[in-house]
Design an enzyme around this catalytic site. Structure first.
Site, mmCIF file in Angstrom:
data_model
loop_
_atom_site.group_PDB
_atom_site.id
_atom_site.type_symbol
_atom_site.label_atom_id
_atom_site.label_comp_id
_atom_site.label_asym_id
_atom_site.label_seq_id
_atom_site.Cartn_x
_atom_site.Cartn_y
_atom_site.Cartn_z
ATOM 1 N N ASP A 65 0.849 -1.201 0.000
ATOM 2 C CA ASP A 65 0.000 0.000 0.000
ATOM 3 C C ASP A 65 0.882 1.248 0.000
ATOM 4 O OD1 ASP A 65 -2.245 1.574 0.081
ATOM 5 O OD2 ASP A 65 -2.550 1.357 2.240
ATOM 6 N N LYS A 67 0.468 3.850 -2.396
ATOM 7 C CA LYS A 67 -0.266 5.012 -2.923
ATOM 8 C C LYS A 67 0.645 5.915 -3.753
ATOM 9 C CE LYS A 67 -3.574 5.085 0.918
ATOM 10 N NZ LYS A 67 -2.930 4.120 1.837
ATOM 11 N N LEU A 68 1.254 5.342 -4.772
ATOM 12 C CA LEU A 68 2.214 6.071 -5.598
ATOM 13 C C LEU A 68 1.542 7.216 -6.355
ATOM 14 C CD1 LEU A 68 4.176 3.092 -7.226
ATOM 15 C CD2 LEU A 68 4.707 4.318 -5.105
ATOM 16 N N LEU A 69 2.260 8.304 -6.493
ATOM 17 C CA LEU A 69 1.851 9.411 -7.352
ATOM 18 C C LEU A 69 3.085 10.231 -7.678
ATOM 19 C CD1 LEU A 69 -0.366 10.938 -8.839
ATOM 20 C CD2 LEU A 69 -0.702 12.329 -6.780
ATOM 21 N N ARG A 181 -15.071 -2.330 9.993
ATOM 22 C CA ARG A 181 -15.151 -2.440 11.448
ATOM 23 C C ARG A 181 -16.271 -3.400 11.833
ATOM 24 N NH1 ARG A 181 -11.010 -0.318 10.920
ATOM 25 N NH2 ARG A 181 -10.147 1.547 11.925
#
Length: 233
Positions: A65, A67-69, A181
């Protein structure tokens, strides 16, 4: 009803812990119950990338995880190296140019690229503060369309949006949902949450659960209870 083995493969436990020693304890505690783990920033910067390779080499599925940008070339080169790690899933922010660069870099591999739509810790006011004119639901749907057009393997969104997203992306794409949850559990910093049963009923392909399992006194029992709730869908 989905078989237990299939449901087990759809539960991703987030290794959101500060040290490698604690991550190892979580994996040992859940051996035989969980076969998929998420490694994000916290563990990645404490040796988690090497751990991701170790897990993948041992046959355990890993959701990286990150979340490359970034600019296209940087995204592409990063994805090429991540493919070599052998992980199963990788996140990047669902910006069209970034997604297209990642898809091209991962072509021919088994890596499932996931476009992050709107973080489940964000509500409408948070989205407005970030400069978007769209409400979270509309923004998620737009990014789902763009992920489909880019050839991504799936998206990440709240299970509140999964049903509408499925109408856009169809049955084949992965729809990975954090913010899960169990009924009565503390929401923490999550704002758009659902129960495991609701998420599966809404069409989520994979559920990401961290604190309700990792923070439990009996992690194994907590994971089994969530799997049971998923099967009830």
């Amino acid at each position: 009803m989905i078989e237990a083995r299939e449901m087990k493969d759809r539960l991703i436990v987030g290794l959101d812990v500060p040290t490698m020693a604690e991550a190892g304890r979580v994996v040992r505690d859940l051996e035989g119950v969980v076969s998929f783990y998420k490694i994000g920033y916290q563990l990645a910067f404490a040796g988690g990338l090497d751990f991701a390779r170790e897990l993948a080499d041992s046959g355990i599925n890993v959701f990286l995880d990150m979340k490359l940008l970034d600019i296209d070339n940087t995204i592409a080169k990063g994805v090429e190296n991540i493919v070599r790690m052998g992980v199963s899933m990788l996140t990047l922010h669902a910006y069209p140019k970034a997604m297209r660069a990642a898809v091209e870099a991962a072509r021919g591999s088994d890596l499932c690229l996931l476009g992050v739509t709107v973080l489940t810790s964000m509500d409408e006011q948070d989205v407005i503060e970030a400069g978007y004119e769209l409400d979270p639901h509309t923004l998620v749907l737009r990014r789902a369309e763009q992920a489909l057009q880019a050839g991504m393997g799936g998206i990440v969104c709240s299970a509140n949006e999964t049903e509408a997203v499925r109408r856009i992306v169809g049955p084949a794409m992965a729809v990975v949902t954090p913010g899960i949850r169990p009924a009565g559990a503390d929401h923490g910093d999550q704002k758009r949450v659902v129960t495991p049963r609701q998420a599966i009923s809404n069409g989520s392909s994979h559920l990401v659960v961290a604190r309700p399992i990792v923070g439990a006194q009996d992690r194994r029992a907590a994971a089994l209870a969530i799997l049971e709730d998923m099967r009830a869908a």
